[in-house]
Design a protein around this motif. Structure first.
Motif, mmCIF file in Angstrom:
data_model
loop_
_atom_site.group_PDB
_atom_site.id
_atom_site.type_symbol
_atom_site.label_atom_id
_atom_site.label_comp_id
_atom_site.label_asym_id
_atom_site.label_seq_id
_atom_site.Cartn_x
_atom_site.Cartn_y
_atom_site.Cartn_z
ATOM 1 N N CYS A 1 0.831 -1.210 0.000
ATOM 2 C CA CYS A 1 0.000 0.000 0.000
ATOM 3 C C CYS A 1 0.861 1.254 0.000
ATOM 4 C CB CYS A 1 -0.933 -0.007 1.213
ATOM 5 S SG CYS A 1 -2.270 -1.228 1.135
ATOM 6 N N TYR A 2 1.887 1.279 0.847
ATOM 7 C CA TYR A 2 2.763 2.455 0.897
ATOM 8 C C TYR A 2 3.506 2.642 -0.423
ATOM 9 C CZ TYR A 2 2.040 2.570 5.971
ATOM 10 O OH TYR A 2 1.488 2.652 7.227
ATOM 11 N N LEU A 3 3.882 1.522 -1.038
ATOM 12 C CA LEU A 3 4.565 1.598 -2.337
ATOM 13 C C LEU A 3 3.630 2.171 -3.392
ATOM 14 C CD1 LEU A 3 7.230 0.836 -3.825
ATOM 15 C CD2 LEU A 3 6.122 -1.340 -4.403
ATOM 16 N N GLN A 4 2.386 1.717 -3.390
ATOM 17 C CA GLN A 4 1.404 2.193 -4.354
ATOM 18 C C GLN A 4 1.122 3.683 -4.161
ATOM 19 O OE1 GLN A 4 0.006 0.630 -6.913
ATOM 20 N NE2 GLN A 4 -1.308 2.352 -7.467
ATOM 21 N N TRP A 5 1.104 4.127 -2.924
ATOM 22 C CA TRP A 5 0.814 5.530 -2.621
ATOM 23 C C TRP A 5 2.036 6.436 -2.758
ATOM 24 C CZ3 TRP A 5 -1.919 3.571 2.372
ATOM 25 C CH2 TRP A 5 -3.195 3.080 2.039
ATOM 26 N N GLY A 6 3.198 5.856 -3.026
ATOM 27 C CA GLY A 6 4.399 6.646 -3.246
ATOM 28 C C GLY A 6 5.157 7.014 -1.986
ATOM 29 N N TYR A 7 4.902 6.289 -0.875
ATOM 30 C CA TYR A 7 5.574 6.606 0.385
ATOM 31 C C TYR A 7 6.883 5.829 0.569
ATOM 32 C CZ TYR A 7 1.011 8.614 1.533
ATOM 33 O OH TYR A 7 -0.152 9.345 1.513
ATOM 34 N N ILE A 8 7.108 4.810 -0.249
ATOM 35 C CA ILE A 8 8.346 4.030 -0.193
ATOM 36 C C ILE A 8 9.237 4.467 -1.352
ATOM 37 C CG2 ILE A 8 9.377 1.734 -0.318
ATOM 38 C CD1 ILE A 8 7.840 2.039 2.203
ATOM 39 N N GLN A 9 10.455 4.886 -1.050
ATOM 40 C CA GLN A 9 11.371 5.373 -2.069
ATOM 41 C C GLN A 9 12.158 4.219 -2.689
ATOM 42 O OE1 GLN A 9 11.101 8.634 -2.868
ATOM 43 N NE2 GLN A 9 9.488 8.613 -1.302
ATOM 44 N N THR A 10 12.865 4.518 -3.746
ATOM 45 C CA THR A 10 13.678 3.517 -4.442
ATOM 46 C C THR A 10 14.683 2.873 -3.483
ATOM 47 O OG1 THR A 10 13.497 4.795 -6.492
ATOM 48 C CG2 THR A 10 15.250 3.132 -6.376
ATOM 49 N N GLY A 11 14.774 1.560 -3.536
ATOM 50 C CA GLY A 11 15.675 0.829 -2.654
ATOM 51 C C GLY A 11 15.106 0.570 -1.282
ATOM 52 N N GLY A 12 13.837 0.909 -1.097
ATOM 53 C CA GLY A 12 13.219 0.745 0.224
ATOM 54 C C GLY A 12 13.158 -0.695 0.672
ATOM 55 N N MET A 13 12.784 -1.605 -0.222
ATOM 56 C CA MET A 13 12.687 -3.016 0.154
ATOM 57 C C MET A 13 14.025 -3.553 0.637
ATOM 58 S SD MET A 13 11.199 -5.892 0.563
ATOM 59 C CE MET A 13 9.605 -5.888 -0.244
ATOM 60 N N GLN A 14 15.092 -3.221 -0.067
ATOM 61 C CA GLN A 14 16.422 -3.693 0.324
ATOM 62 C C GLN A 14 16.807 -3.163 1.708
ATOM 63 O OE1 GLN A 14 19.490 -2.696 -2.485
ATOM 64 N NE2 GLN A 14 21.108 -3.694 -1.302
ATOM 65 N N ARG A 15 16.537 -1.908 1.961
ATOM 66 C CA ARG A 15 16.872 -1.330 3.260
ATOM 67 C C ARG A 15 16.034 -1.985 4.379
ATOM 68 N NH1 ARG A 15 17.072 3.332 0.000
ATOM 69 N NH2 ARG A 15 14.881 3.838 0.468
ATOM 70 N N ILE A 16 14.780 -2.237 4.097
ATOM 71 C CA ILE A 16 13.890 -2.853 5.094
ATOM 72 C C ILE A 16 14.401 -4.241 5.478
ATOM 73 C CG2 ILE A 16 11.593 -3.862 5.409
ATOM 74 C CD1 ILE A 16 10.531 -1.486 3.706
ATOM 75 N N ILE A 17 14.724 -5.064 4.482
ATOM 76 C CA ILE A 17 15.193 -6.427 4.753
ATOM 77 C C ILE A 17 16.546 -6.401 5.460
ATOM 78 C CG2 ILE A 17 15.894 -8.616 3.717
ATOM 79 C CD1 ILE A 17 12.896 -8.108 3.638
ATOM 80 N N GLN A 18 17.457 -5.569 4.991
ATOM 81 C CA GLN A 18 18.795 -5.505 5.593
ATOM 82 C C GLN A 18 18.735 -5.072 7.056
ATOM 83 O OE1 GLN A 18 21.069 -2.937 2.988
ATOM 84 N NE2 GLN A 18 21.725 -4.631 1.683
ATOM 85 N N ASN A 19 17.984 -4.037 7.337
ATOM 86 C CA ASN A 19 17.881 -3.547 8.712
ATOM 87 C C ASN A 19 17.202 -4.567 9.621
ATOM 88 O OD1 ASN A 19 19.105 -1.121 8.035
ATOM 89 N ND2 ASN A 19 17.170 -0.066 7.659
ATOM 90 N N SER A 20 16.203 -5.247 9.094
ATOM 91 C CA SER A 20 15.497 -6.251 9.896
ATOM 92 C C SER A 20 16.407 -7.424 10.227
ATOM 93 C CB SER A 20 14.248 -6.744 9.146
ATOM 94 O OG SER A 20 13.344 -5.692 8.901
ATOM 95 N N LEU A 21 17.153 -7.883 9.235
ATOM 96 C CA LEU A 21 18.074 -9.002 9.472
ATOM 97 C C LEU A 21 19.190 -8.601 10.435
ATOM 98 C CD1 LEU A 21 18.460 -10.558 5.905
ATOM 99 C CD2 LEU A 21 17.471 -11.662 7.925
ATOM 100 N N LYS A 22 19.678 -7.390 10.287
ATOM 101 C CA LYS A 22 20.765 -6.911 11.146
ATOM 102 C C LYS A 22 20.373 -6.946 12.615
ATOM 103 C CE LYS A 22 23.810 -2.904 11.769
ATOM 104 N NZ LYS A 22 24.130 -1.520 11.291
#
Length: 530
Positions: A364-385
């Motif tokens: 939903c946030y991606l569709q609405w334009g609230y997630i910027q480019t590379g957001g998925m990668q940052r989310i997964i990396q930070n969560s795993l860290k």
């Protein structure tokens, strides 16, 4: 079997090592847990006669059981990172001002009532890992946020999560007599109501200091009476739903209270965190409903699945489990043989609800334009860290508890206390429940571990078992405040991993004192025939 003093102190040693390293030496949870596990293994092998194969199986059981906790941590952190990446936390912080400018009431609404609601429906650490980041986004210091969520979820650890811990107690103790069942319900809900009231007042104090507690005392008492009395009355009719119903009602009530003129005046936090400017400037048009979207979906998914038996049974038919052979120590302690140990139903696990809510929120946030480019990668990396060091600590703690349980160390601790104290044992009965939850991070496990033991002590002392059984599960609920694994969930979600010792040091004495008070009340009830 007979217990000697050397065996009792040997069984106590791993717990002492864990506490000293956490509280005195300020070790991180992963380091302290590893040392505690090593100590429990040496004690099991050298003192309790556990063979290498038996100890290895106990560690394997601990690793398997830890998976259910880790599967909560990772998706909960994904929800946090999705909310942070989209700028939702800044919107939540601003939106709470519309609810009420009284920031202490905001904290009570999230850290006490909403966290209690999550405990009522999901449990398994979800209230801590979800609640702490929300409080931090509202300006609460990370350590304080962890303390608040631990307090807020405690009273729901018996009848919350759809009464699963209570079911565990009933499975281990004979409550077929309606009089015994009713008395155990009344004792349990009565003491848990007191726990809830104290937690509410402490949360108000943590948020607003003495003035904040004084200003919100009437509101806290009103909500605590609604929850405590409501749970007591409904538990006699339906223990599974009693907590969920009252926390749902109180969730609506506190938002109605926020509309009163009394709460339209601004009130600041006693010791707020420093505001981060980049969190306050979102650059988007997100509203408060959108900001809470992942949490709304989490609630809807959990309610639809867990309260609908048809859906729950259908999705729950797919399980994963491991088989383990039974073993016996040289001292005679036996473990059961399991064809399917601790089956994990992934589709109705809390982690599945969290992950699905996170995915929906992200899309939903991606569709609405609230997630910027590379957001998925940052989310997964930070969560795993954040997940990896927390997972190491959780595995160490749960494996330590399993080694102690399987080789008889935990049982020796409890039996030693009972045999020495005799007639004054009721004073210490809540501490047995606390010990079980401290070791396993689960009141359900504590009740299964010690529910039958409490019943045996009651028969041995020829006293009514209902108050002891109530003390068991109430002590287990209090133990959830100081359980290292649950604290790890909070420090991980709050971004302060390694400060577990600080958290325990701030709540340990209070938890022990509360257990002592309840123990004295139970003891007095036997002496005066209440």
């Amino acid at each position: 079997m007979s217990i000697n003093i050397m065996q009792w102190f040997a069984a106590l040693l791993p717990i002492l090592v864990l506490l000293v390293l956490l509280l005195r030496c300020r070790w991180g949870g992963d380091e302290a847990a590893s040392a505690g596990l090593l100590c429990s293994i040496l004690t099991a092998y050298l003192v309790f006669g556990g063979g290498a194969d038996m100890i290895a199986l106990a560690v394997a059981k601990g690793m398997w059981y830890s998976l259910s906790i880790i599967l909560v941590v990772f998706p909960a952190l994904i929800i946090y990172e999705v909310s942070r990446e989209s700028g939702a936390f800044a919107v939540i912080r601003a939106g709470m001002q519309q609810f009420t400018p009284d920031k202490v009431l905001q904290v009570l609404a999230v850290g006490w009532i909403f966290v209690g609601f999550l405990q009522g429906i999901t449990g398994f650490g979800v209230p801590v890992v979800v609640g702490a980041p929300l409080l931090i986004s509202m300006g609460v210091r990370p350590l304080t946020a962890v303390l608040i969520t631990l307090l807020g979820q405690a009273w729901g650890n018996t009848f919350g999560t759809l009464g699963i811990a209570w079911d565990g107690l009933v499975s281990q103790a004979d409550m077929s007599d309606p009089a015994v069942f009713k008395q155990a319900i009344l004792w349990s809900t009565g003491m848990l109501g007191v726990v809830n009231l104290i937690a509410g007042l402490l949360i108000a104090a943590l948020a607003g200091g003495y003035s904040g507690m004084k200003r919100n005392a009437v509101t806290v008492i009103l909500l605590a009476v609604l929850q405590g009395a409501g749970q007591m009355g409904l538990a006699l009719l339906n223990p599974m739903l009693c907590n969920f119903v009252v926390v749902s009602l109180s969730l609506g009530l506190i938002f109605a209270i926020g509309r009163l003129d009394y709460y339209r005046q601004p009130a600041e936090l006693h010791d707020p965190a420093e505001e981060k400017q980049e969190e306050l400037v979102t650059g988007n048009k997100m509203n408060i409903q959108q900001a809470f979207l992942p949490y709304f979906f989490l609630i809807v998914i959990a309610v639809v699945v867990l309260l609908n038996d048809s859906i729950k049974n259908y999705l729950g038919q797919w399980t994963l489990a491991l088989s383990f052979a039974g073993k016996t120590t040289s001292l005679g302690f036996e473990t059961h043989s399991y064809s399917a140990y601790a089956p994990l139903a992934p589709l109705i696990h809390s982690g599945a609800f969290l992950l699905l809510a996170a995915i929906i929120g992200y899309l939903c946030y991606l569709q609405w334009g609230y997630i910027q480019t590379g957001g998925m990668q940052r989310i997964i990396q930070n969560s795993l860290k954040k997940t990896i060091p927390s997972a190491i600590a959780v595995i160490g703690l749960i494996a330590m508890s399993k080694v102690m349980d399987e080789t008889g160390q935990t049982t020796v601790l409890a039996q030693g206390v009972a045999s020495v104290t005799g007639g004054i044992y009721p004073i210490l009965s809540p501490f047995i429940g606390l010990l079980g939850t401290f070791m396993t991070s689960s009141n359900l496990s504590s009740n299964i571990l010690f529910g039958g033991f409490q019943q045996q002590v009651a028969l041995m002392l020829q006293i009514d078992k209902a108050p002891l059984l109530a003390a068991q599960t109430v002590g287990g609920s209090i133990g959830s405040i100081i359980a290292p694994s649950k604290i790890l969930l909070g420090t991980t979600a709050a971004g302060i991993l390694g400060r577990e010792g600080e958290v325990i040091s701030k709540v340990l004495v209070g938890a022990l004192l509360l257990c002592a008070v309840f123990g004295l009340v139970v003891f007095a009830s036997y002496q005066f025939g209440w």
